[in-house]
Enzyme design. Structure first.
Site: not given
Ligand code: NAD
Length: 332
Positions: A159, A236-238, A262, A267, A299-302
């Site tokens: 990524i 956008t990782s964790r 993200d 979360e 958490h929608q990056a994927f």
């Protein structure tokens, strides 16, 4: 090859049924979808299944894994790349196989990362609301040209490298930090530096390292102090990579000029569900929502068609390989 394996899918959403359901049906897997998150209370739903399929906020701690083993579950198939939520030692003790989807669509996450950078810089989320209310004032919407800026990529795996490639295309100087430098970095226009230099030279810092004991709170009061004034920070990782309280202090002092997230440390009690009728109990998260220069997605990056198709295909392959007594190469 058809495979007679009973699979309990936890944290299931309609899109999981659509993508995973289709791939599983083709392989002949017997799949049951449960909306419930996997945890010590919901684990009995796995009774009678050979496999459990779990997502990022499911609880795969030792007590849950022990119960899964006692119920006769043989394999846990993660629908994610990240596995920081799995007690791998406990799984090993119990002889449970754990498989994941190491790479599905790095571009899905990279493109969302860049969407956060662009939207934050040009205040698109604020402009959208203003224009709908016939407020055409530009005050507060000032951005900067990306072309002349320096982007620091922490974690230059699949990524991180995809983000570097896009930002290099924008004309940015791209710096990278990784414990294991990527041989393809030069082609992505990325120069390696040490972590201190990356933190102090970057106008935009974007995090793409996994959550480990070493990366936990790698963005903290000290590292924020070393950053440029007005830095843009993207994660956008964790969530655990960032000390949220320190970031809030950095936003209040204007050391951090903007923040795009993200993911969030806590979360699992928030994301993927509609909580709009409830009072949020997380005070740090609620404080983040009050800043005009913070943009958060849940958490929608994927979340692209391409990624969901790839996640479903790899998850099914992982399970079919296990049922055939083979390895998929995706075992942890
Ligand atoms: P990857 O394994 O290809 O790359 C991770 C990189 O981080 C590797 O190059 C590794 O060497 C590096 N790294 C490990 N420890 C480090 C450290 N201490 N300091 C610096 N670098 C370190 O993984 P990827 O596919 O690029 O995914 C990156 C992360 O993105 C995952 O771990 C996952 O948590 C997250 N992710 C988020 C979403 C989302 O929807 N928001 C989706 C997929 C993945």
């Amino acid at each position: 090859m058809l495979c007679v394996m009973k699979v309990a899918v936890f944290s299931s959403k309609p899109y999981d049924e659509r993508f995973l359901g289709a791939a599983a049906a083709e392989a002949g897997l017997d799949v049951e979808f449960f909306e419930a998150h996997l945890d010590v209370r919901s684990v009995p739903l796995a009774r009678g299944h050979d496999a459990v399929c779990a997502f990022v906020n499911d609880d795969l701690s030792a007590p849950v894994l022990e119960q899964l083993d006692e119920l006769g579950v043989k394999i846990v198939a993660l629908r994610s790349a990240g596995f920081n939520h799995v007690d791998l030692e406990a799984a090993r003790r119990r002889g449970l196989t754990v498989v994941r989807v190491p790479a599905y669509s790095p571009t899905s996450v990279a493109e969302h990362t860049v969407a956060l950078i662009l939207a934050l810089n040009r205040k698109i989320y604020r402009a959208y609301n203003r224009v709908r209310e016939a407020n055409f004032a530009l005050e507060g919407l000032l951005g900067f040209d990306l072309a002349s800026r320096t982007v620091g990529v922490v974690g230059t795996g699949r990524i991180g490298l995809a983000v570097a490639t896009i930002m290099h295309g924008f004309g940015c100087t791209v710096l990278g930090y990784d414990r294991f430098p990527n041989p393809e970095a030069a082609a992505a226009g990325l120069d390696y530096v040490n972590v201190d230099e990356l933190m102090s030279r970057s106008d935009i810092i974007t995090l793409h390292a996994p959550l480990t004991a070493e990366t936990h709170h790698m963005v903290n009061a000290d590292t924020i102090d070393a950053m440029k004034d007005g830095v843009m920070l993207i994660n956008t990782s964790r969530g655990g990579l960032i000390d949220t309280a320190a970031v809030i202090a950095g936003l209040k002092s204007a050391k951090i000029g903007s923040l795009g997230l993200d993911v969030y440390e806590e979360e699992e009690d928030l994301f993927f569900d509609d909580l709009s009728n409830q009072v949020l109990q997380d005070d740090l998260f609620s404080r983040l929502l009050t800043f005009p220069n913070v943009l958060i997605t849940g958490h929608q990056a994927f979340f692209t068609e391409d990624a969901l198709e790839a996640i479903a295909a790899t998850t099914v392959n992982n399970l079919v390989a296990y049922a055939a007594g083979e390895t998929s190469g995706n075992e942890l």
